[in-house]
Design an enzyme around this catalytic site. Structure first.
Site, PDB file in Angstrom:
ATOM      1  N   LEU A  87       0.780  -1.214  -0.023  1.00 30.09           N
ATOM      2  CA  LEU A  87       0.045   0.001  -0.055  1.00 30.09           C
ATOM      3  C   LEU A  87       0.752   1.206  -0.143  1.00 30.09           C
ATOM      4  O   LEU A  87       0.510   2.471  -0.287  1.00 30.09           O
ATOM      5  CB  LEU A  87      -0.893   0.157   1.286  1.00 30.09           C
ATOM      6  CG  LEU A  87      -2.205  -1.127   1.378  1.00 30.09           C
ATOM      7  CD1 LEU A  87      -2.808  -1.037   2.464  1.00 30.09           C
ATOM      8  CD2 LEU A  87      -2.884  -0.703   0.097  1.00 30.09           C
ATOM      9  N   GLY A 118       3.020   3.945  -1.209  1.00 32.18           N
ATOM     10  CA  GLY A 118       2.796   4.404  -2.659  1.00 32.18           C
ATOM     11  C   GLY A 118       1.722   4.383  -3.489  1.00 32.18           C
ATOM     12  O   GLY A 118       1.789   4.703  -4.485  1.00 32.18           O
ATOM     13  N   HIS A 119       0.756   3.282  -3.189  1.00 33.93           N
ATOM     14  CA  HIS A 119      -0.184   2.844  -4.018  1.00 33.93           C
ATOM     15  C   HIS A 119      -1.493   3.151  -3.639  1.00 33.93           C
ATOM     16  O   HIS A 119      -2.265   2.448  -3.125  1.00 33.93           O
ATOM     17  CB  HIS A 119      -0.001   1.516  -4.428  1.00 33.93           C
ATOM     18  CG  HIS A 119      -0.831   0.927  -5.550  1.00 33.93           C
ATOM     19  ND1 HIS A 119      -2.194   0.378  -5.649  1.00 33.93           N
ATOM     20  CD2 HIS A 119      -0.314   0.898  -6.887  1.00 33.93           C
ATOM     21  CE1 HIS A 119      -2.583   0.207  -6.793  1.00 33.93           C
ATOM     22  NE2 HIS A 119      -1.482   0.289  -7.790  1.00 33.93           N
ATOM     23  N   PHE A 120      -1.857   4.398  -3.539  1.00 33.57           N
ATOM     24  CA  PHE A 120      -1.450   5.685  -4.149  1.00 33.57           C
ATOM     25  C   PHE A 120      -1.481   6.695  -2.928  1.00 33.57           C
ATOM     26  O   PHE A 120      -2.296   6.507  -1.749  1.00 33.57           O
ATOM     27  CB  PHE A 120      -2.400   6.249  -4.944  1.00 33.57           C
ATOM     28  CG  PHE A 120      -2.381   5.410  -6.277  1.00 33.57           C
ATOM     29  CD1 PHE A 120      -1.590   5.776  -7.493  1.00 33.57           C
ATOM     30  CD2 PHE A 120      -3.503   4.351  -6.484  1.00 33.57           C
ATOM     31  CE1 PHE A 120      -1.602   4.787  -8.694  1.00 33.57           C
ATOM     32  CE2 PHE A 120      -3.597   3.645  -7.735  1.00 33.57           C
ATOM     33  CZ  PHE A 120      -2.374   3.873  -8.725  1.00 33.57           C
ATOM     34  N   ILE A 155      -4.809   1.721  -2.204  1.00 34.28           N
ATOM     35  CA  ILE A 155      -5.680   0.647  -2.832  1.00 34.28           C
ATOM     36  C   ILE A 155      -4.874  -0.497  -3.022  1.00 34.28           C
ATOM     37  O   ILE A 155      -3.521  -0.230  -3.484  1.00 34.28           O
ATOM     38  CB  ILE A 155      -6.256   1.307  -4.164  1.00 34.28           C
ATOM     39  CG1 ILE A 155      -6.977   2.470  -4.169  1.00 34.28           C
ATOM     40  CG2 ILE A 155      -7.078   0.265  -4.919  1.00 34.28           C
ATOM     41  CD1 ILE A 155      -7.253   3.350  -5.390  1.00 34.28           C
TER      42      ILE A 155
END
Length: 129
Positions: free
Chosen positions: A28, A30-32, A37
């Site tokens: 998770l 850095g995503h986003f 997500i």
């Protein structure tokens, strides 16, 4: 990396697994930023891991491991976020030892988030060759 909290072999020969997204998982980060997500590739891995209970006998021999051989018709239909409890349902469609062809679905609160077909082979791991 274990991506299932629990998995059950159902009486009808299907498998059902669960995973609770805590929010601190590495995938998770850095995503986003500001809107975490669960990445699609992680969802595919969850589906594969939950299905492995279907092959407990084939993998009971020392050194046997399951490896992905394909993904087909995978559709991402909804986002999975921290706090969600994912239900993972998988079923065997066809087998041609050592290849196994399956269908799976991830859902949250009855809402389908991802589904698709996948295959893997159960092979001898490199350390046991």
């Amino acid at each position: 990396m274990l991506l299932v909290d629990e998995v059950y072999l159902n009486e009808d020969g299907t498998a059902t697994g669960y995973y609770h997204v805590r929010g601190d998982e590495f995938f998770l980060q850095g995503h986003f930023p500001g809107n975490p997500i669960v990445p699609g590739v992680i969802q595919c891995e969850m589906m594969a891991q939950a299905s492995c209970i279907l092959f407990e006998k084939q993998m009971s021999e020392d050194g046997m491991i399951p490896v992905y051989t394909g993904l087909n018709k995978v559709k991402f239909r909804g986002q999975i976020k921290p706090g969600d409890r994912i239900r993972i349902d998988t079923q065997l469609v066809k087998e041609r030892n050592p290849l196994y062809f399956l269908r799976g679905e991830l859902s949250v609160d009855g809402r389908v988030c991802m589904n698709g077909e996948f295959s893997f082979a159960i092979i001898i791991g490199k350390d046991k060759e």
